[in-house]
Design a protein around this motif. Structure first.
Motif: not given
Length: 494
Positions: A13-24, A91-99, A106-113
């Motif tokens: 989550i921190p990595g994704l937040l940092g990445y999208f902050a840079l894109q903004i 939401f992909t991560y949360l679904s993958a963690r539950r599924l 779950a992290v690998l499924a999310t990073l697959s995007l």
């Protein structure tokens, strides 16, 4: 973060937040020239309407809200898009963690995007409705898993809400929802949930959410069905044209993800497509069965409706569960520490590349110099329009790219283009009319622009004085007809 989170999960989550902050930051400080979908949003956000064109209105509503909070600027545009993209991954991560019931999987499924070009690049470059429908589809799947596990009244209400928001995002969400519904009908637990009297609560919420747009659609069928024409019903050699286009769209969407999965997991990846393995899912919902139903529905569109054309970006909400399917079907022990490191490393290369290429495009790095839309000289062209005497009024352009970019620089004016709804005659006294078109394509005003002026303003500009604004940039030429309020008779119509 969960107490049992793996080290990899804690960085996600921190990595994704940092990445999208840079894109903004990259987009907000880059070229003020708007790309196609950005320009369209600047046009349609002039009004609060239940529908605008061939796409549903949810993205436009959120963009208008962002403009009202932050002003009509690049920050508001970049913030909305990247917030939605972040939520898709979340939401992909949360679904993958539950599924999957496994943090690393779950992290690998999310990073697959990050290995799906339509997600990591095209959604960043210039998509809007496809972005939000993907976010809502990811949220919908998470809500579905929660609902299956705990069928409270709140979850039934959420099911109706996400369904309504999905249709308001983009119409291809219906394929995602229909495929998920088909899966539920094949599951004993799914049938119990669907046939519960509480499902009427879901239907009621969905009906309330969709009612305004449904009424607009009923009254504006010519606008609402416009996007469906892109499927080219009945064209080509039936059904081979449709099946060929569908196969290319699916393959294009999943490449390079499946190539990387094959290279890293090899036989384990191929074994994941065995039926028994594909049906397995610790979280109770079989994503493999969902994908089969989704592809069957798309095939039915070819066989029954005669659809002959598909685009890979249309697969965004439909095939979003593919990574979850793969990692649900991998045999225990397939994800070794070495394979995990390799896969994560490859995935992390993609956002770095996307960030660098995006920065090069919007900041016009010399090494990436080219004639792309971000280099279009709208600042110079707007200055010439001001020199002609136009400051504010009604601007009618032949397409959204021109209309949106002119409004971005002339915010006190209203803009229109053929193909968008809205009232062009909400104007004040003494405002001028500016008709603009791409003169690199047509020296004269194009037919569809003249037809729009005749239909909506009862105005014939044949014989009117026109000016061609030319710049040093190749292909940057605008045709302009400037008429005073008296000449255009706008005051009488207002």
């Amino acid at each position: 973060m969960r107490a049992d989170a793996t080290p990899l999960e804690r960085w996600l989550i921190p990595g994704l937040l940092g990445y999208f902050a840079l894109q903004i930051l990259v987009r907000a400080t880059g070229s003020p020239v708007l790309d196609l979908d950005e320009a369209e949003q600047v046009v349609v956000t002039q009004w609060w309407l239940a529908g605008y064109s061939g796409q549903p209105p949810l993205y436009a509503w959120l963009q208008k809200l962002a403009f009202e909070v932050f002003g009509m600027n690049l920050l508001a545009i970049a913030l909305l898009k990247n917030s939605l993209l972040f939520l898709t991954y979340l939401f992909t991560y949360l679904s993958a963690r539950r599924l999957l019931r496994d943090g690393n999987l779950a992290v690998l499924a999310t990073l697959s995007l990050l290995l799906i070009p339509q997600v990591v690049w095209e959604s960043q470059r210039d998509l809007s409705h496809s972005v939000i429908v993907t976010t809502v589809a990811a949220a919908s799947f998470y809500v579905l898993l929660r609902w299956l596990e705990r069928p409270s009244i709140g979850h039934y209400l959420l099911v109706g809400l996400v369904f309504g928001l999905g249709i308001l995002s983009k119409y291809n969400y219906a394929v995602f929802a229909a495929a998920a519904g088909c899966v539920l009908l094949t599951m004993p637990l799914g049938r119990v949930r669907l046939f519960s009297p509480r499902i009427l609560l879901s239907a009621a919420v969905a009906a309330v959410v969709l009612a305004p747009h449904a009424l607009w659609f009923w009254d504006s069928v010519q606008f609402g069905t416009r996007a469906m024409g892109k499927l080219e019903f009945g064209d080509g050699l039936w059904p081979w044209s449709g099946f060929g286009s569908l196969a290319l769209a699916v393959l294009g969407f999943l490449t390079p993800l499946w190539l990387v999965l094959l290279a890293v997991f090899r036989r384990d990846f191929l074994a994941a497509f065995r039926w028994r393995r594909a049906e397995a899912a610790p979280g109770g919902f079989p994503p493999g069965r969902y994908l089969l139903f989704a592809l069957a529905l798309l095939a039915a569109m070819v066989l029954i409706l005669g659809a002959a054309h598909f685009k890979d970006r249309w697969m965004l909400p439909i095939l979003l569960l593919f990574p979850l399917y793969v990692f649900a079907a991998l045999r225990p022990g397939a994800v070794t520490p070495a394979r995990l490191r390799v896969f994560v490393t490859v995935c992390l290369v993609m956002p770095v590349l996307a960030l660098l290429v995006m920065a090069g495009r919007v900041h016009e790095w010399p090494m990436l110099d080219g004639h792309h839309r971000y280099s279009y000289p709208y600042g110079e062209l707007t200055a010439e329009i001001r020199n002609m005497g136009f400051e504010r009024g009604l601007i009618v352009a032949d397409r959204a790219f021109i209309a949106g970019n002119l409004r971005f620089r002339l915010p006190d004016s209203r803009v229109m283009y053929p193909g968008v709804t809205g009232d062009p005659l909400v104007c004040g006294p003494g405002e001028d009319l500016l008709v603009v078109w791409d003169a690199d394509r047509n020296d004269e005003p194009p037919r569809h622009l003249r037809d729009w002026l005749s239909t909506h303003l009862d105005l014939d500009i044949a014989g009117a004085d026109l000016t061609i604004l030319q710049t040093d940039v190749q292909g940057a030429a605008l045709g302009v007809v400037l008429m005073s309020a008296q000449e255009a008779s706008l005051e009488q119509r207002c």
